[in-house]
Design a protein around this motif. Structure first.
Motif: not given
Ligand code: MN
Ligand code: 5GP
Ligand code: MN
Length: 460
Positions: A96, A244, A332, A384
């Protein structure tokens, strides 16, 4: 509650009571940021992990956006290990990450066509009005070698939505992807949907995914480090696009498989750790796990790239020849080699010297572009995001104040198919980004480069 805790006004040090051998876990946390006790429990348990077959947890450190995780590992954990790895410390959304693009398009010009933009992007992201066909050789090259492999195959046989004109640009941009977007994977880890000869159409690819994954249009509202921003192509007043998302079903498949395998590999007769978190220590299995993780990570790099391609395509349709170059793409949730062992980040952004760091706030607050300082004490890692302050459940069902104002939703343009998403993901669900960022600047982990304000947010 079963923990030894000390706090020096900046960093918490926690340890399971009666376990003097475990390394202490540290959390950088300013005094005014509340965190549930459960997150500290999870962190201390992670530090205390042992495998009967050997290997050690060397250090555990958490970022200020730290909060409890569903799988037993706190979000914001960074763990340095030797001789063992912890699949749960990455979880199922392998790689991710965050991707940031900018475009020289005046905000007024863009907003004048807001509705047309939203209609097209809704089609692409939510209703599948695009063709993400891939050649089977490109899929194989992607899973094995990452973005460069995929690009090479795609150049030879262009297919689907990627514009031929963009291929050269994509090639140049791979230098702006963390590790070049090129990890050593193994196509054998492809789920069945990706194993096809000829043309592969993967319905999950180039989709955002649920929860707090998002694609956000922002405005660069302040540039703090002019020299560096210039070097990275970022200027005040530009539009920014922040993406994201992660590895979707591919990461889920790999992640779940290995959580199971890790449990099955636990030595017979050895007591299970109370936390339920298990490490993997057998060298051949560790190697195989890391290969599988890298395969899913390669998929996630392409997923974010294609989400960005859909934006570029739409911008060109509506505004002519606008370029929207990549600033950076960074994972992350990932395990990578570190000082003779491994470093697993779960919801922590690499903050290595000179490297861009992307820290989103919420759909109602600023997001930050920072530069890493390679701070070894912080395991070269930054937050993050701002971090969740209240659970999705308590936002949607709890007795919380549901007025727009109280939720921080005034002026927020959230595009979603689910009405509740707006409430679950409201700005009030997140910690204030200001102190989260400031504490990391003060600690010498990152420096601010630019700040962006949200214009509209797509959440599935
Ligand atoms: Mn994430
Ligand atoms: P993750 O899901 O990876 O744990 O969290 C990502 C971070 O993104 C959160 O901690 C939060 O600060 C941030 N975030 C969540 N939703 C949004 C959004 O809609 N817009 C922006 N800019 N940031 C968000
Ligand atoms: Mn994710």
């Amino acid at each position: 509650e079963g923990l030894d805790v000390t706090y020096d006004g900046r960093v918490y040090t926690v340890r399971l009571q009666g376990d003097a051998n475990a390394p202490p876990a540290e959390v950088l946390l300013p005094p005014d940021l509340p965190v549930e006790g459960k997150a500290f429990q999870q962190l201390a348990a992670l530090a205390a992990l042992k495998h009967p077959g050997g290997g050690t947890v060397k250090r555990v450190r958490a970022t200020p956006d730290f909060h409890p995780g569903d799988s037993g590992v706190a979000i914001g954990s960074v763990v340095h290990t030797e001789g063992l790895v912890v699949p749960a410390a990455v979880g199922t959304d392998i790689n991710c990450g965050m991707r940031l693009h900018v475009a020289d398009l005046p905000v007024e010009t863009f907003l004048a066509r807001r509705d047309a933009f939203v209609e097209r992007m809704k089609g692409h992201y939510f209703f599948g009005t695009r063709d993400v066909a891939l050649g089977s050789r490109a899929v194989e090259a992607l899973l094995r070698d990452g973005l460069p492999g995929w690009l090479l195959e795609t150049m030879e046989a262009p297919l689907g939505m990627v514009a031929k004109a963009d291929l050269g640009q994509l090639d140049r941009e791979s230098a702006r992807v963390y590790l070049g977007g090129a990890l050593e994977g193994d196509p054998a880890w492809a789920p069945t949907g990706l194993r096809r000869e000829g043309v592969v159409r993967d319905p999950g690819l180039a989709t955002i995914g649920g929860g707090n994954h998002f694609v956000e249009v922002q405005r660069v509202e302040a540039v703090v480090d002019r020299a560096r921003a210039w070097e990275w192509g970022v200027r005040e007043g530009q539009l920014a696009f922040m993406i994201h998302s992660g590895s979707r079903d591919m990461g889920r498949h790999v992640g779940l498989t290995w959580l199971e395998r890790t449990r099955a590999a636990w030595p017979v007769g050895a007591p299970f750790p109370e936390s339920g978190i298990l490490p993997l220590a057998e060298p051949e299995q560790v190697r195989e796990y890391l290969r599988a993780e890298a395969t899913a990570a390669n998929y996630a790099f392409l997923n974010r790239l294609l989400l960005a391609e859909l934006l570029r395509l739409t911008l060109r349709e509506l505004f002519g020849d606008v370029e929207a170059p990549l600033v950076y793409d960074v994972p992350h949730n990932i395990t990578l080699p570190w000082e003779g062992g491994w470093l697993a980040r779960k919801g922590a952004c690499p903050a290595e010297a000179e490297q861009p760091v992307i820290i989103p706030g919420s759909m109602g607050a600023a997001s930050y572009l920072m530069v890493g300082l390679g701070n070894a004490e912080a395991l070269a890692s930054a937050s993050h995001g701002a971090g969740r302050a209240r659970s999705r459940f308590s936002m949607a069902r709890g007795g919380a104040d549901k007025r727009e104002e109280a939720l921080g939703l005034t002026g927020v343009d959230c595009i979603s198919l689910r009405a509740e998403r707006r409430i679950e993901e409201a700005p009030a669900a997140y910690k204030p980004i200001g102190p989260v960022v400031a504490s990391q600047v003060e600690a010498g982990i990152v420096r601010e480069v630019a700040r962006m304000a949200p214009l509209m947010t797509f959440k599935a």
